[in-house]
Every structure is written in C-alpha cells, then in structure tokens.
Design a protein around this motif. Structure first.
Motif, mmCIF file in Angstrom:
data_model
loop_
_atom_site.group_PDB
_atom_site.id
_atom_site.type_symbol
_atom_site.label_atom_id
_atom_site.label_comp_id
_atom_site.label_asym_id
_atom_site.label_seq_id
_atom_site.Cartn_x
_atom_site.Cartn_y
_atom_site.Cartn_z
ATOM 1 N N LEU A 10 -5.616 -78.354 -24.518
ATOM 2 C CA LEU A 10 -6.719 -77.404 -24.342
ATOM 3 C C LEU A 10 -6.384 -76.030 -24.922
ATOM 4 C CD1 LEU A 10 -7.867 -78.441 -20.769
ATOM 5 C CD2 LEU A 10 -9.180 -78.697 -22.903
ATOM 6 N N PHE A 11 -5.138 -75.626 -24.791
ATOM 7 C CA PHE A 11 -4.696 -74.353 -25.380
ATOM 8 C C PHE A 11 -4.858 -74.395 -26.896
ATOM 9 C CE2 PHE A 11 -0.659 -71.662 -26.314
ATOM 10 C CZ PHE A 11 -1.407 -70.528 -26.550
ATOM 11 N N ILE A 12 -4.419 -75.477 -27.511
ATOM 12 C CA ILE A 12 -4.570 -75.644 -28.951
ATOM 13 C C ILE A 12 -6.055 -75.707 -29.320
ATOM 14 C CG2 ILE A 12 -4.153 -77.236 -30.885
ATOM 15 C CD1 ILE A 12 -1.462 -77.943 -29.386
ATOM 16 N N SER A 13 -6.833 -76.413 -28.517
ATOM 17 C CA SER A 13 -8.277 -76.518 -28.765
ATOM 18 C C SER A 13 -8.963 -75.162 -28.645
ATOM 19 C CB SER A 13 -8.908 -77.506 -27.789
ATOM 20 O OG SER A 13 -8.375 -78.800 -27.994
ATOM 21 N N TRP A 14 -8.510 -74.327 -27.721
ATOM 22 C CA TRP A 14 -9.076 -72.980 -27.562
ATOM 23 C C TRP A 14 -8.823 -72.161 -28.832
ATOM 24 C CZ3 TRP A 14 -12.626 -70.465 -25.196
ATOM 25 C CH2 TRP A 14 -12.611 -69.072 -25.142
ATOM 26 N N ALA A 15 -7.603 -72.228 -29.356
ATOM 27 C CA ALA A 15 -7.290 -71.519 -30.601
ATOM 28 C C ALA A 15 -8.154 -72.051 -31.740
ATOM 29 C CB ALA A 15 -5.810 -71.648 -30.931
ATOM 30 N N LEU A 16 -8.348 -73.360 -31.774
ATOM 31 C CA LEU A 16 -9.194 -73.973 -32.798
ATOM 32 C C LEU A 16 -10.642 -73.512 -32.656
ATOM 33 C CD1 LEU A 16 -9.537 -75.975 -35.131
ATOM 34 C CD2 LEU A 16 -9.781 -77.788 -33.415
ATOM 35 N N LEU A 17 -11.147 -73.449 -31.432
ATOM 36 C CA LEU A 17 -12.517 -72.972 -31.209
ATOM 37 C C LEU A 17 -12.688 -71.541 -31.715
ATOM 38 C CD1 LEU A 17 -15.378 -73.244 -30.008
ATOM 39 C CD2 LEU A 17 -14.413 -72.438 -27.847
ATOM 40 N N ARG A 56 -8.476 -60.983 -33.863
ATOM 41 C CA ARG A 56 -7.287 -60.599 -33.090
ATOM 42 C C ARG A 56 -7.071 -61.541 -31.912
ATOM 43 N NH1 ARG A 56 -2.980 -59.981 -34.290
ATOM 44 N NH2 ARG A 56 -1.827 -59.582 -32.438
ATOM 45 N N ALA A 57 -8.152 -61.956 -31.256
ATOM 46 C CA ALA A 57 -8.034 -62.907 -30.138
ATOM 47 C C ALA A 57 -7.451 -64.225 -30.635
ATOM 48 C CB ALA A 57 -9.392 -63.125 -29.474
ATOM 49 N N HIS A 58 -7.894 -64.681 -31.798
ATOM 50 C CA HIS A 58 -7.352 -65.905 -32.381
ATOM 51 C C HIS A 58 -5.875 -65.715 -32.716
ATOM 52 C CE1 HIS A 58 -6.313 -68.501 -35.847
ATOM 53 N NE2 HIS A 58 -6.757 -69.413 -35.009
ATOM 54 N N ILE A 62 -2.406 -67.831 -31.536
ATOM 55 C CA ILE A 62 -1.440 -68.405 -32.471
ATOM 56 C C ILE A 62 -0.057 -67.803 -32.249
ATOM 57 C CG2 ILE A 62 -0.862 -68.689 -34.918
ATOM 58 C CD1 ILE A 62 -3.285 -70.374 -33.792
ATOM 59 N N GLU A 63 -0.005 -66.491 -31.984
ATOM 60 C CA GLU A 63 1.277 -65.835 -31.722
ATOM 61 C C GLU A 63 1.923 -66.361 -30.441
ATOM 62 O OE1 GLU A 63 -0.007 -61.793 -31.585
ATOM 63 O OE2 GLU A 63 -0.235 -61.652 -33.756
ATOM 64 N N GLY A 64 1.104 -66.711 -29.454
ATOM 65 C CA GLY A 64 1.633 -67.198 -28.184
ATOM 66 C C GLY A 64 1.987 -68.668 -28.178
ATOM 67 N N ARG A 95 -5.196 -67.334 -20.312
ATOM 68 C CA ARG A 95 -5.317 -67.241 -21.766
ATOM 69 C C ARG A 95 -6.777 -67.161 -22.202
ATOM 70 N NH1 ARG A 95 -3.346 -65.334 -26.199
ATOM 71 N NH2 ARG A 95 -1.333 -65.829 -25.293
ATOM 72 N N VAL A 96 -7.615 -68.014 -21.626
ATOM 73 C CA VAL A 96 -9.039 -67.998 -21.981
ATOM 74 C C VAL A 96 -9.668 -66.677 -21.553
ATOM 75 C CG1 VAL A 96 -11.269 -69.085 -21.516
ATOM 76 C CG2 VAL A 96 -9.270 -70.511 -22.016
#
Length: 135
Positions: A10-17, A56-58, A62-64, A95-96
């Motif tokens: 889900l964390f990866i999916s959030w970055a993808l979204l 910046r949010a994206h 990615i940085e995290g 994170r979200v």
C-alpha cells in the motif's frame, strides 16, 4: 499475507498514485497548451503551487521508501513481522496523512501537522530498527 507485506504494498501504491496524479495533471497542462512537453521541471516549479506540492509529496514518499520500506522488507525476509505488523497500519496512516496535508496546504498549521505525522513515522521506524536489530 502479513500486515507488514500489505502495508508495504500500500505504501508503494500510494507513491504510485501520487505520481499518476502528477502525470495526469501534467497531461492536462499539455492538452490545454499551457506548457510544452520539454518545459516541465522535475519539481514542477514552473507550474501552479498545487503541482509543486504534489511533486514534493511524491518525492517524500520515494525518499522514505528505502528506510521505511527497507525495515518492512527486513521484517519480512527475516520472518519477524510480529515486530512490524502492529504499527505498520499506523505508519501507513501517518504517511498518507503527511502526503495529503502536504498537497492541501503550506499554512503554518498544515506544516506543523505534516511534521507531526513525519515524527510518528520516524518514531515507528526507530522502534522497528531497534527491535529488528536486537532480536
């Protein structure tokens, strides 16, 4: 699938979204003729403030990913998800929230709230790192 594995996905999916939203917005600017395809800057600094905050949010996600995602992966590969499972959903929620607040506003209250959500994530990561290394 463990909670830790689900949260990692889900964390990866959030970055993808977030990147999909950013690229969809960029497509809108292209179609409307407001900018040419070779004029985009990585930080969206030549686009409206919302787009800059979205970029910046994206980037924050990615940085995290190496730290937060790495700890979840470490728990998964060492079969220690009992350490990460309980707090993993709270990490994801923080994170979200951080990303959402970042995209919504740069007011003092918003920046303070965003920082608080980041502190939650760092606190969880410190606990995970300590517990994973010592066990």
């Amino acid at each position: 699938m463990s909670t830790s594995a689900q949260v990692l996905g889900l964390f990866i999916s959030w970055a993808l979204l977030l990147v999909v939203l950013m690229e969809a917005s960029r497509c809108y600017f292209l179609i409307k003729g407001r900018i040419r395809s070779n004029e985009f800057k990585p930080d969206n600094s030549n686009l409206p403030p919302f787009m800059q905050r979205l970029a910046r949010a994206h980037a924050n996600c990615i940085e995290g990913l190496p730290v937060f995602g790495g700890l979840l992966i470490l728990a998964l590969v060492t079969d220690q998800t009992e350490i990460t499972d309980a707090l993993a959903p709270w990490f994801l929620l923080a994170r979200v929230a951080q990303s959402s607040i970042h995209v919504a506003s740069l007011s003092v209250v918003a920046v303070n709230a965003r920082f608080a959500t980041f502190v939650v994530q760092v606190g969880i990561a410190l606990y995970w790192a300590w517990a994973l290394v010592l066990s």
